[in-house]
Write an enzyme that holds these catalytic residues in place. Structure first.
Site, PDB file in Angstrom:
ATOM      1  CG  ASP A   4      -8.644  -3.723  -2.614  1.00 41.50           C
ATOM      2  OD1 ASP A   4      -9.740  -3.802  -2.532  1.00 41.50           O
ATOM      3  OD2 ASP A   4      -7.777  -3.117  -2.973  1.00 41.50           O
TER       4      ASP A   4
ATOM      5  CG  HIS B   9      -2.028   0.887   1.120  1.00 43.10           C
ATOM      6  ND1 HIS B   9      -1.696   2.156   1.680  1.00 43.10           N
ATOM      7  CD2 HIS B   9      -3.527   0.730   0.695  1.00 43.10           C
ATOM      8  CE1 HIS B   9      -3.035   2.978   1.218  1.00 43.10           C
ATOM      9  NE2 HIS B   9      -3.936   1.914   0.834  1.00 43.10           N
TER      10      HIS B   9
HETATM   11  N1  ACO Z   1       4.180  -7.651  -4.675  1.00 42.47           N
HETATM   12  C1  ACO Z   1       5.344  -7.681  -5.141  1.00 42.47           C
HETATM   13  N2  ACO Z   1       6.396  -6.572  -4.686  1.00 42.47           N
HETATM   14  C2  ACO Z   1       5.790  -5.507  -4.497  1.00 42.47           C
HETATM   15  C3  ACO Z   1       4.374  -5.339  -4.237  1.00 42.47           C
HETATM   16  C4  ACO Z   1       3.451  -6.546  -4.226  1.00 42.47           C
HETATM   17  N3  ACO Z   1       2.098  -6.459  -4.246  1.00 42.47           N
HETATM   18  N4  ACO Z   1       3.959  -4.109  -3.964  1.00 42.47           N
HETATM   19  C5  ACO Z   1       5.208  -3.567  -3.935  1.00 42.47           C
HETATM   20  N5  ACO Z   1       6.444  -4.301  -4.300  1.00 42.47           N
HETATM   21  C6  ACO Z   1       7.703  -3.897  -4.204  1.00 42.47           C
HETATM   22  C7  ACO Z   1       7.872  -3.102  -5.375  1.00 42.47           C
HETATM   23  O1  ACO Z   1       8.288  -3.870  -6.450  1.00 42.47           O
HETATM   24  C8  ACO Z   1       9.031  -2.339  -5.140  1.00 42.47           C
HETATM   25  O2  ACO Z   1      10.084  -2.624  -4.969  1.00 42.47           O
HETATM   26  P1  ACO Z   1      11.779  -2.028  -5.466  1.00 42.47           P
HETATM   27  O3  ACO Z   1      11.880  -1.114  -4.282  1.00 42.47           O
HETATM   28  O4  ACO Z   1      12.559  -3.183  -5.267  1.00 42.47           O
HETATM   29  O5  ACO Z   1      11.532  -1.531  -6.951  1.00 42.47           O
HETATM   30  C9  ACO Z   1       8.559  -1.732  -3.525  1.00 42.47           C
HETATM   31  O6  ACO Z   1       7.889  -2.898  -3.025  1.00 42.47           O
HETATM   32  C10 ACO Z   1       7.683  -0.583  -3.373  1.00 42.47           C
HETATM   33  O7  ACO Z   1       6.750  -0.732  -4.180  1.00 42.47           O
HETATM   34  P2  ACO Z   1       5.998   0.784  -5.094  1.00 42.47           P
HETATM   35  O8  ACO Z   1       5.312   0.356  -6.196  1.00 42.47           O
HETATM   36  O9  ACO Z   1       7.150   1.516  -5.439  1.00 42.47           O
HETATM   37  O10 ACO Z   1       5.205   1.281  -4.255  1.00 42.47           O
HETATM   38  P3  ACO Z   1       3.834   2.332  -4.241  1.00 42.47           P
HETATM   39  O11 ACO Z   1       3.600   2.736  -2.857  1.00 42.47           O
HETATM   40  O12 ACO Z   1       4.178   2.933  -5.381  1.00 42.47           O
HETATM   41  O13 ACO Z   1       2.865   1.129  -4.573  1.00 42.47           O
HETATM   42  C11 ACO Z   1       0.927  -0.232  -4.741  1.00 42.47           C
HETATM   43  C12 ACO Z   1       1.723   0.725  -3.912  1.00 42.47           C
HETATM   44  C13 ACO Z   1       0.510   0.275  -5.962  1.00 42.47           C
HETATM   45  C14 ACO Z   1      -0.495  -0.490  -3.870  1.00 42.47           C
HETATM   46  C15 ACO Z   1       1.674  -1.480  -4.720  1.00 42.47           C
HETATM   47  O14 ACO Z   1       1.986  -2.169  -3.475  1.00 42.47           O
HETATM   48  C16 ACO Z   1       0.925  -2.688  -5.384  1.00 42.47           C
HETATM   49  O15 ACO Z   1       0.979  -2.646  -6.927  1.00 42.47           O
HETATM   50  N6  ACO Z   1       0.258  -3.528  -4.854  1.00 42.47           N
HETATM   51  C17 ACO Z   1      -0.522  -4.453  -5.565  1.00 42.47           C
HETATM   52  C18 ACO Z   1      -1.821  -3.880  -6.111  1.00 42.47           C
HETATM   53  C19 ACO Z   1      -3.000  -3.549  -4.988  1.00 42.47           C
HETATM   54  O16 ACO Z   1      -3.029  -4.515  -3.989  1.00 42.47           O
HETATM   55  N7  ACO Z   1      -3.563  -2.512  -4.823  1.00 42.47           N
HETATM   56  C20 ACO Z   1      -4.493  -2.032  -3.997  1.00 42.47           C
HETATM   57  C21 ACO Z   1      -3.953  -0.929  -3.082  1.00 42.47           C
HETATM   58  S1  ACO Z   1      -5.364  -0.678  -1.830  1.00 42.47           S
HETATM   59  C22 ACO Z   1      -6.502   0.290  -2.529  1.00 42.47           C
HETATM   60  O17 ACO Z   1      -6.609   0.982  -3.641  1.00 42.47           O
HETATM   61  C23 ACO Z   1      -7.872   0.237  -1.927  1.00 42.47           C
END
Ligand code: ACO
Length: 428
Positions: free
Chosen positions: A363, A306
């Site tokens: 979610d 998140h």
């Molecule tokens: N699975 C694997 N790796 C992940 C995940 C995941 N679900 N989420 C983040 N990471 C990793 C990224 O690859 C990144 O790695 P790095 O630093 O080596 O590049 C690191 O964790 C940080 O991730 P970011 O994408 O930079 O974090 P951000 O805050 O931008 O993203 C997000 C948050 C979009 C929710 C992300 O965690 C994601 O895509 N999750 C899956 C989708 C999801 O469940 N979305 C629902 C959000 S809740 C809502 O909207 C109600």
């Protein structure tokens, strides 16, 4: 009065900016005069370091996994409150007295029906239209039907529009479902609770009576409460930005619905359920965890991670308990829930997820619950939109009443061509 100052050195010049403190949470540096005083903008794609407004509605501490609505913890509201009461709290700022709640519930129930002409509007859609496509269209179209509540300068009209939106969303979402399955629309039954009425409009048919199952009703109520507001997320910021131009509330909420539709936001519960189905059985989990950790594989564990929470999403805890409760009530054993529980356990022990602070979000379990209740996956985001309308409406009202509110107009770091002369086509 600013509590402190922050100094910025740009070239040889030093400028001082006020640092403001909220009631709780991180301080903010007030850079409103930055451009006027330095000629520079800040650069913050995704607004990861930007506070866009003052708000007294919702507080999140992502590090600690805390979510408060008007100061009340989300788990207390989910366990003890009702959706209309949470709606009242978010919009008005305080929990209602018994009389206030009765009056509010009565007012909402007086607005549950849609203008009859709107049924024709539905009929213009293809039967296989995505419910969110219908919701965007119908909610935007409300402004064509309710002219008497679109003057945003009149507080009374703003409140009527707010009540209409909160009251009509269940009817609109249920009709979107009914239209796609080819069943007759169900009129609201105001003797039922907000959630019970929605369940009946969705799953009931005119040919027979519908009995609301109290366990399912409680689960839906919790899901609605858990989704009611979440501070300045993408769709709420969209509602505020649309509203900042003076657009009417129905148009603003339609804009919020459009933003919520995306898979990184409201669409994630659908994606999480699809992923759990694809994994299929607990033995395959390690393969998917390995893929999520692989830099060269775009796969991510949906329902994990998140932008704000770097700890357990407090909503996910309530969802997990609710999923088990609903499946027990329905007498279903769902391999998807077993897979979800096992995946959560394995991921939380894995160094990659621990180091990056990736925990289950709201979610992760909501799709399992909604699927068990009988909602098709493409309705999941529509349910989220129904519940979040309360937060959007509260945030929109707060913005309109804020004397510091201005039209939202970010700037940019321009990386295109500098000025050049036009060349006629025959000379290019
Ligand atoms: N699975 C694997 N790796 C992940 C995940 C995941 N679900 N989420 C983040 N990471 C990793 C990224 O690859 C990144 O790695 P790095 O630093 O080596 O590049 C690191 O964790 C940080 O991730 P970011 O994408 O930079 O974090 P951000 O805050 O931008 O993203 C997000 C948050 C979009 C929710 C992300 O965690 C994601 O895509 N999750 C899956 C989708 C999801 O469940 N979305 C629902 C959000 S809740 C809502 O909207 C109600």
């Amino acid at each position: 009065m600013p509590d402190a100052n922050a100094t910025l050195k740009l070239g040889n010049e030093e400028k001082s900016f006020p640092v403001l403190s909220g009631s709780v949470g991180p301080d903010v540096i007030d850079i409103r005069k930055l451009y006027a005083e330095t000629g520079a903008f800040t650069y913050d794609p995704g607004f990861t370091s930007t506070g866009s407004c003052q708000s007294a509605i919702t507080y999140i501490d992502g590090e600690e996994g805390v979510l408060l609505h008007r100061g009340y913890p989300i788990d207390q509201l989910a366990e003890q409150s009702t959706f209309p009461e949470v709606a009242y709290l978010l919009v008005n700022g305080e929990l209602p007295s018994k009389d206030e709640l009765d009056q509010f519930t009565y007012t909402i129930s007086r607005h549950t029906m849609l203008h009859e002409q709107l049924a024709n509007f539905y009929r213009g859609f293809r039967r296989d239209a995505h419910p969110m496509a219908i919701m965007c269209g119908v909610v935007g179209a409300l402004s064509a039907f309710y002219h008497d509540s679109t003057d945003i300068t009149d507080p009374k009209q703003r409140m009527i529009a707010s009540h209409r939106l909160i009251a009509k969303m269940p009817t609109i979402a249920a009709m979107a479902y009914k239209y796609t399955v080819g069943q007759p629309f169900m009129y609201p039954d105001n003797s039922l609770s907000y959630t019970g009425n929605f369940l009946r409009m969705t799953f009931g048919v005119p040919a027979e009576p519908y009995e609301v199952n109290p366990v399912i009703e409680r689960a839906m109520r919790r899901i609605f409460i858990l989704h009611a507001d979440h501070e300045q997320n993408a769709s709420t910021s969209t509602v505020r930005l649309a509203g900042s131009s003076g657009a009417n509330p129905f148009a603003c909420i339609a804009a919020g619905i459009a933003c919520l539709w995306g898979p990184a936001h409201g669409g994630a519960n659908e994606a999480a359920l699809n992923m759990l189905r694809e994994i299929g059985r607990p033995e395959r989990i390690p393969e998917y965890i390995a893929r999520a950790k692989d830099k060269d594989d775009p796969f991510r564990l949906m329902g994990f991670g998140h932008r704000v929470y770097k700890n357990f999403d407090p909503r996910a805890k309530v969802m997990k308990a609710t999923a088990a409760e609903v499946l027990k009530e329905l007498g279903k054993s769902d391999p998807v829930l077993d897979t979800a529980q096992e995946l959560e356990q394995l991921a939380l022990q894995d160094e990659y997820f621990i180091e990056k602070k990736l925990y289950p979000n709201v979610d992760f379990y909501s799709g399992v619950i909604l699927n068990a209740i009988g909602f098709p996956t493409d309705m999941f985001t529509a349910l989220f939109a129904l519940a979040r309308t309360v937060g959007w409406v509260a945030q929109w009202n707060e913005m309109i009443s804020d004397p510091e509110q201005k039209i939202g107009r970010p700037r940019q770091l321009y990386v295109g061509e500098p000025q050049r002369d036009y060349v006629p086509v025959e000379q290019r």
